[in-house]
Design a protein around this motif. Structure first.
Motif, PDB file in Angstrom:
ATOM      1  N   LEU A 271       0.821  -1.210   0.000  1.00  0.00           N
ATOM      2  CA  LEU A 271       0.000   0.000   0.000  1.00  0.00           C
ATOM      3  C   LEU A 271       0.854   1.258   0.000  1.00  0.00           C
ATOM      4  CD1 LEU A 271      -2.805   1.348   0.185  1.00  0.00           C
ATOM      5  CD2 LEU A 271      -2.562   1.222   2.663  1.00  0.00           C
ATOM      6  N   SER A 272       1.804   1.349   0.923  1.00  0.00           N
ATOM      7  CA  SER A 272       2.610   2.566   1.002  1.00  0.00           C
ATOM      8  C   SER A 272       3.609   2.670  -0.153  1.00  0.00           C
ATOM      9  CB  SER A 272       3.329   2.660   2.346  1.00  0.00           C
ATOM     10  OG  SER A 272       4.193   1.564   2.541  1.00  0.00           O
ATOM     11  N   ALA A 273       4.169   1.551  -0.586  1.00  0.00           N
ATOM     12  CA  ALA A 273       5.129   1.584  -1.697  1.00  0.00           C
ATOM     13  C   ALA A 273       4.447   2.017  -2.994  1.00  0.00           C
ATOM     14  CB  ALA A 273       5.789   0.223  -1.869  1.00  0.00           C
ATOM     15  N   TYR A 274       3.320   1.412  -3.290  1.00  0.00           N
ATOM     16  CA  TYR A 274       2.567   1.772  -4.495  1.00  0.00           C
ATOM     17  C   TYR A 274       2.169   3.244  -4.464  1.00  0.00           C
ATOM     18  CZ  TYR A 274      -1.369   2.254  -7.681  1.00  0.00           C
ATOM     19  OH  TYR A 274      -2.217   2.697  -8.654  1.00  0.00           O
ATOM     20  N   SER A 275       1.646   3.681  -3.326  1.00  0.00           N
ATOM     21  CA  SER A 275       1.168   5.056  -3.211  1.00  0.00           C
ATOM     22  C   SER A 275       2.298   6.065  -3.368  1.00  0.00           C
ATOM     23  CB  SER A 275       0.464   5.258  -1.868  1.00  0.00           C
ATOM     24  OG  SER A 275      -0.655   4.405  -1.770  1.00  0.00           O
ATOM     25  N   ALA A 276       3.432   5.812  -2.712  1.00  0.00           N
ATOM     26  CA  ALA A 276       4.572   6.735  -2.824  1.00  0.00           C
ATOM     27  C   ALA A 276       5.065   6.820  -4.264  1.00  0.00           C
ATOM     28  CB  ALA A 276       5.705   6.294  -1.899  1.00  0.00           C
ATOM     29  N   LYS A 277       5.234   5.689  -4.909  1.00  0.00           N
ATOM     30  CA  LYS A 277       5.765   5.647  -6.275  1.00  0.00           C
ATOM     31  C   LYS A 277       4.795   6.285  -7.263  1.00  0.00           C
ATOM     32  CE  LYS A 277       8.190   3.928  -9.837  1.00  0.00           C
ATOM     33  NZ  LYS A 277       7.327   4.317 -10.932  1.00  0.00           N
ATOM     34  N   GLU A 278       3.538   5.936  -7.177  1.00  0.00           N
ATOM     35  CA  GLU A 278       2.561   6.465  -8.121  1.00  0.00           C
ATOM     36  C   GLU A 278       2.320   7.959  -7.915  1.00  0.00           C
ATOM     37  OE1 GLU A 278       1.206   4.997 -10.863  1.00  0.00           O
ATOM     38  OE2 GLU A 278       2.681   3.485 -10.369  1.00  0.00           O
TER      39      GLU A 278
ATOM     40  N   SER B 167      -1.489  18.260 -10.730  1.00  0.00           N
ATOM     41  CA  SER B 167      -1.712  19.007  -9.491  1.00  0.00           C
ATOM     42  C   SER B 167      -1.772  18.059  -8.289  1.00  0.00           C
ATOM     43  CB  SER B 167      -3.028  19.781  -9.574  1.00  0.00           C
ATOM     44  OG  SER B 167      -4.127  18.872  -9.562  1.00  0.00           O
ATOM     45  N   VAL B 168      -1.592  18.645  -7.108  1.00  0.00           N
ATOM     46  CA  VAL B 168      -1.675  17.875  -5.862  1.00  0.00           C
ATOM     47  C   VAL B 168      -3.045  17.201  -5.755  1.00  0.00           C
ATOM     48  CG1 VAL B 168      -1.723  18.064  -3.345  1.00  0.00           C
ATOM     49  CG2 VAL B 168       0.001  19.313  -4.650  1.00  0.00           C
ATOM     50  N   GLU B 169      -4.100  17.949  -6.006  1.00  0.00           N
ATOM     51  CA  GLU B 169      -5.464  17.417  -5.883  1.00  0.00           C
ATOM     52  C   GLU B 169      -5.692  16.234  -6.824  1.00  0.00           C
ATOM     53  OE1 GLU B 169      -4.821  20.732  -6.549  1.00  0.00           O
ATOM     54  OE2 GLU B 169      -5.043  21.397  -4.467  1.00  0.00           O
ATOM     55  N   TYR B 170      -5.243  16.379  -8.073  1.00  0.00           N
ATOM     56  CA  TYR B 170      -5.415  15.297  -9.034  1.00  0.00           C
ATOM     57  C   TYR B 170      -4.668  14.042  -8.579  1.00  0.00           C
ATOM     58  CZ  TYR B 170      -5.205  12.468 -13.215  1.00  0.00           C
ATOM     59  OH  TYR B 170      -5.309  11.425 -14.080  1.00  0.00           O
ATOM     60  N   CYS B 171      -3.420  14.210  -8.159  1.00  0.00           N
ATOM     61  CA  CYS B 171      -2.599  13.057  -7.775  1.00  0.00           C
ATOM     62  C   CYS B 171      -3.123  12.377  -6.511  1.00  0.00           C
ATOM     63  CB  CYS B 171      -1.140  13.475  -7.606  1.00  0.00           C
ATOM     64  SG  CYS B 171      -0.396  13.978  -9.182  1.00  0.00           S
ATOM     65  N   GLN B 172      -3.650  13.161  -5.579  1.00  0.00           N
ATOM     66  CA  GLN B 172      -4.231  12.557  -4.377  1.00  0.00           C
ATOM     67  C   GLN B 172      -5.449  11.714  -4.730  1.00  0.00           C
ATOM     68  OE1 GLN B 172      -4.801  15.825  -1.661  1.00  0.00           O
ATOM     69  NE2 GLN B 172      -2.712  15.659  -0.894  1.00  0.00           N
ATOM     70  N   SER B 173      -6.266  12.186  -5.652  1.00  0.00           N
ATOM     71  CA  SER B 173      -7.419  11.383  -6.059  1.00  0.00           C
ATOM     72  C   SER B 173      -6.992  10.186  -6.908  1.00  0.00           C
ATOM     73  CB  SER B 173      -8.440  12.232  -6.815  1.00  0.00           C
ATOM     74  OG  SER B 173      -7.925  12.658  -8.045  1.00  0.00           O
ATOM     75  N   PHE B 174      -5.898  10.339  -7.658  1.00  0.00           N
ATOM     76  CA  PHE B 174      -5.385   9.265  -8.513  1.00  0.00           C
ATOM     77  C   PHE B 174      -4.916   8.061  -7.690  1.00  0.00           C
ATOM     78  CE2 PHE B 174      -1.735   7.306 -10.741  1.00  0.00           C
ATOM     79  CZ  PHE B 174      -2.383   6.871 -11.878  1.00  0.00           C
ATOM     80  N   ILE B 175      -4.285   8.299  -6.541  1.00  0.00           N
ATOM     81  CA  ILE B 175      -3.744   7.186  -5.756  1.00  0.00           C
ATOM     82  C   ILE B 175      -4.694   6.698  -4.675  1.00  0.00           C
ATOM     83  CG2 ILE B 175      -1.349   7.821  -6.155  1.00  0.00           C
ATOM     84  CD1 ILE B 175      -1.513   8.634  -3.031  1.00  0.00           C
ATOM     85  N   ARG B 176      -5.878   7.268  -4.589  1.00  0.00           N
ATOM     86  CA  ARG B 176      -6.832   6.858  -3.546  1.00  0.00           C
ATOM     87  C   ARG B 176      -7.104   5.362  -3.644  1.00  0.00           C
ATOM     88  NH1 ARG B 176     -10.730  10.814  -3.755  1.00  0.00           N
ATOM     89  NH2 ARG B 176      -9.358  11.965  -2.367  1.00  0.00           N
ATOM     90  N   GLN B 177      -7.010   4.687  -2.515  1.00  0.00           N
ATOM     91  CA  GLN B 177      -7.168   3.241  -2.451  1.00  0.00           C
ATOM     92  C   GLN B 177      -8.370   2.875  -1.584  1.00  0.00           C
ATOM     93  OE1 GLN B 177      -4.848   0.977  -3.956  1.00  0.00           O
ATOM     94  NE2 GLN B 177      -4.331   2.889  -4.957  1.00  0.00           N
TER      95      GLN B 177
ATOM     96  N   LEU C  72       6.659  10.623   0.916  1.00  0.00           N
ATOM     97  CA  LEU C  72       6.621   9.633   1.990  1.00  0.00           C
ATOM     98  C   LEU C  72       5.170   9.235   2.187  1.00  0.00           C
ATOM     99  CD1 LEU C  72       7.831   8.020   4.362  1.00  0.00           C
ATOM    100  CD2 LEU C  72       7.455  10.049   5.779  1.00  0.00           C
ATOM    101  N   ALA C  73       4.891   7.955   2.025  1.00  0.00           N
ATOM    102  CA  ALA C  73       3.541   7.433   2.213  1.00  0.00           C
ATOM    103  C   ALA C  73       3.567   6.398   3.330  1.00  0.00           C
ATOM    104  CB  ALA C  73       3.026   6.803   0.921  1.00  0.00           C
ATOM    105  N   SER C  74       2.573   6.475   4.219  1.00  0.00           N
ATOM    106  CA  SER C  74       2.456   5.522   5.323  1.00  0.00           C
ATOM    107  C   SER C  74       1.054   4.939   5.337  1.00  0.00           C
ATOM    108  CB  SER C  74       2.717   6.212   6.663  1.00  0.00           C
ATOM    109  OG  SER C  74       4.009   6.747   6.695  1.00  0.00           O
ATOM    110  N   GLY C  75       0.997   3.633   5.582  1.00  0.00           N
ATOM    111  CA  GLY C  75      -0.280   2.946   5.670  1.00  0.00           C
ATOM    112  C   GLY C  75      -0.086   1.535   6.171  1.00  0.00           C
ATOM    113  N   LEU C  76      -1.033   1.032   6.923  1.00  0.00           N
ATOM    114  CA  LEU C  76      -0.995  -0.309   7.509  1.00  0.00           C
ATOM    115  C   LEU C  76       0.284  -0.537   8.323  1.00  0.00           C
ATOM    116  CD1 LEU C  76      -2.397  -2.463   4.562  1.00  0.00           C
ATOM    117  CD2 LEU C  76      -3.626  -1.564   6.528  1.00  0.00           C
ATOM    118  N   GLY C  77       0.770   0.515   8.961  1.00  0.00           N
ATOM    119  CA  GLY C  77       1.942   0.397   9.822  1.00  0.00           C
ATOM    120  C   GLY C  77       3.276   0.403   9.108  1.00  0.00           C
TER     121      GLY C  77
END
Length: 109
Positions: free
Chosen positions: A37-44, A55-65, A82-87
């Motif tokens: 989850l965090s690796a995919y989100s950070a990279k994408e 834009s920030v808004e577009y990319c945040q909606s793009f990676i929403r899981q 830096l993305a964090s999720g599931l510990g």
């Protein structure tokens, strides 16, 4: 105990044993899942922002899981995400126009 009740107990035990066997067989992959989850989100997100220049808004909606991130932070100066999720946490950084973004090895939490 009636025959019908015994059959349900036996079926329940068989299903439990099958599930436990499957979980044991797939334990390595299941233990790796929280990192995905965090690796995919950070990279994408890095690719969306710095390679595609969205834009920030577009990319945040793009990676929403389906499983939400705990945090997502961007260091504009170093072009790092830096993305964090599931510990777990992972960092991706923009390398250059030809290389795009890469996960930084050893950045997991």
């Amino acid at each position: 105990m009636s025959t019908g009740k015994r059959a349900w107990v036996a079926l329940s035990l068989l299903l439990s044993l099958t599930a436990a066997t499957w979980l044991w067989h797939e334990r390595t992959q299941l233990l790796a899942f929280p990192d995905i989850l965090s690796a995919y989100s950070a990279k994408e997100y890095c690719s969306c922002r710095y390679v595609m220049q969205n834009s920030v808004e577009y990319c945040q909606s793009f990676i929403r899981q389906y499983l939400p991130l705990s945090s997502l932070s961007e260091d504009l100066g170093q072009r790092r995400i830096l993305a964090s999720g599931l510990g777990r946490s992972n960092t991706a950084a923009w390398v250059g126009p030809r290389q795009g973004c890469r996960l930084i090895p050893g950045s997991d939490g």
